[in-house]
Design an enzyme around this catalytic site. Sequence first.
Site, PDB file in Angstrom:
ATOM      1  N   HIS A   1       0.853  -1.195   0.000  1.00 38.40           N
ATOM      2  CA  HIS A   1       0.000   0.000   0.000  1.00 38.40           C
ATOM      3  C   HIS A   1       0.880   1.233   0.000  1.00 38.40           C
ATOM      4  O   HIS A   1       1.960   1.245   0.593  1.00 38.40           O
ATOM      5  CB  HIS A   1      -0.951   0.022   1.199  1.00 38.40           C
ATOM      6  CG  HIS A   1      -0.299  -0.252   2.517  1.00 38.40           C
ATOM      7  ND1 HIS A   1       0.070  -1.518   2.906  1.00 38.40           N
ATOM      8  CD2 HIS A   1       0.061   0.580   3.527  1.00 38.40           C
ATOM      9  CE1 HIS A   1       0.622  -1.463   4.107  1.00 38.40           C
ATOM     10  NE2 HIS A   1       0.648  -0.199   4.502  1.00 38.40           N
TER      11      HIS A   1
ATOM     12  N   HIS B   1       0.698   5.193   1.115  1.00 39.33           N
ATOM     13  CA  HIS B   1      -0.041   6.216   1.858  1.00 39.33           C
ATOM     14  C   HIS B   1       0.050   7.522   1.081  1.00 39.33           C
ATOM     15  O   HIS B   1       1.134   7.898   0.624  1.00 39.33           O
ATOM     16  CB  HIS B   1       0.587   6.466   3.230  1.00 39.33           C
ATOM     17  CG  HIS B   1       0.590   5.288   4.153  1.00 39.33           C
ATOM     18  ND1 HIS B   1      -0.267   5.176   5.223  1.00 39.33           N
ATOM     19  CD2 HIS B   1       1.357   4.173   4.187  1.00 39.33           C
ATOM     20  CE1 HIS B   1      -0.018   4.055   5.874  1.00 39.33           C
ATOM     21  NE2 HIS B   1       0.971   3.421   5.271  1.00 39.33           N
TER      22      HIS B   1
HETATM   23  P1  AMP Z   1       1.522   0.398   7.434  1.00 43.03           P
HETATM   24  O1  AMP Z   1       2.059   0.663   8.793  1.00 43.03           O
HETATM   25  O2  AMP Z   1       2.221   1.146   6.353  1.00 43.03           O
HETATM   26  O3  AMP Z   1       1.387  -1.090   7.143  1.00 43.03           O
HETATM   27  O4  AMP Z   1       0.062   1.033   7.436  1.00 43.03           O
HETATM   28  C1  AMP Z   1      -1.122   0.342   7.602  1.00 43.03           C
HETATM   29  C2  AMP Z   1      -2.224   1.371   7.609  1.00 43.03           C
HETATM   30  O5  AMP Z   1      -3.449   0.690   7.435  1.00 43.03           O
HETATM   31  C3  AMP Z   1      -2.332   2.174   8.905  1.00 43.03           C
HETATM   32  O6  AMP Z   1      -2.200   3.551   8.588  1.00 43.03           O
HETATM   33  C4  AMP Z   1      -3.731   1.834   9.417  1.00 43.03           C
HETATM   34  O7  AMP Z   1      -4.361   2.924  10.039  1.00 43.03           O
HETATM   35  C5  AMP Z   1      -4.435   1.391   8.153  1.00 43.03           C
HETATM   36  N1  AMP Z   1      -5.560   0.492   8.335  1.00 43.03           N
HETATM   37  C6  AMP Z   1      -5.585  -0.665   9.043  1.00 43.03           C
HETATM   38  N2  AMP Z   1      -6.792  -1.251   8.946  1.00 43.03           N
HETATM   39  C7  AMP Z   1      -7.543  -0.452   8.139  1.00 43.03           C
HETATM   40  C8  AMP Z   1      -8.879  -0.516   7.653  1.00 43.03           C
HETATM   41  N3  AMP Z   1      -9.707  -1.530   7.966  1.00 43.03           N
HETATM   42  N4  AMP Z   1      -9.314   0.469   6.838  1.00 43.03           N
HETATM   43  C9  AMP Z   1      -8.499   1.497   6.520  1.00 43.03           C
HETATM   44  N5  AMP Z   1      -7.228   1.611   6.934  1.00 43.03           N
HETATM   45  C10 AMP Z   1      -6.753   0.648   7.738  1.00 43.03           C
END
Ligand code: AMP
Length: 126
Positions: free
Chosen positions: A110, A112
């Site tokens: 993903h 951001h």
């Molecule tokens: P990372 O630390 O780069 O793996 O980021 C994972 C991101 O996913 C975090 O910013 C979380 O807030 C986000 N996240 C986790 N679960 C969900 C969800 N169900 N819907 C939207 N964002 C999510």
Amino acid sequence: MAIDATQPYDDSNIFAAILRGEIPNKTVYEDEFALAFHDINPQAPLHILVIPKGAYVSWDDFSARADAEEIAGFVRAIGHVARTHDLVAPGYRLLANIGANGGQEVPHLHVHLFGGKRMGPMLMQR
Ligand code: AMP
């Protein structure tokens, strides 16, 4: 907890469940190659996640296994989301956390997209 990005793709991860429609999300854009939705825990006034539809753990995995159409589609989707949210003129930040040192928590690639304020120094502390 940060993941080991060298592990094979595990389709029990939360973004895989979102792609299967099992968990709701606030979609802002979707096409054949990518889904973009609001982060559940926003770190900026606008915080969108863009994910490829294919099963890829990390940037490394994606760049090694995805075909050219998937890579182009994902990159274009990120640009499209930035344009349609009027982020080009004020600017924005893209961030991809990969593996343990990157602090990646969800083992589906993903990017951001942060916008709506001055982001300050390049590395954000949590
Ligand atoms: P990372 O630390 O780069 O793996 O980021 C994972 C991101 O996913 C975090 O910013 C979380 O807030 C986000 N996240 C986790 N679960 C969900 C969800 N169900 N819907 C939207 N964002 C999510």
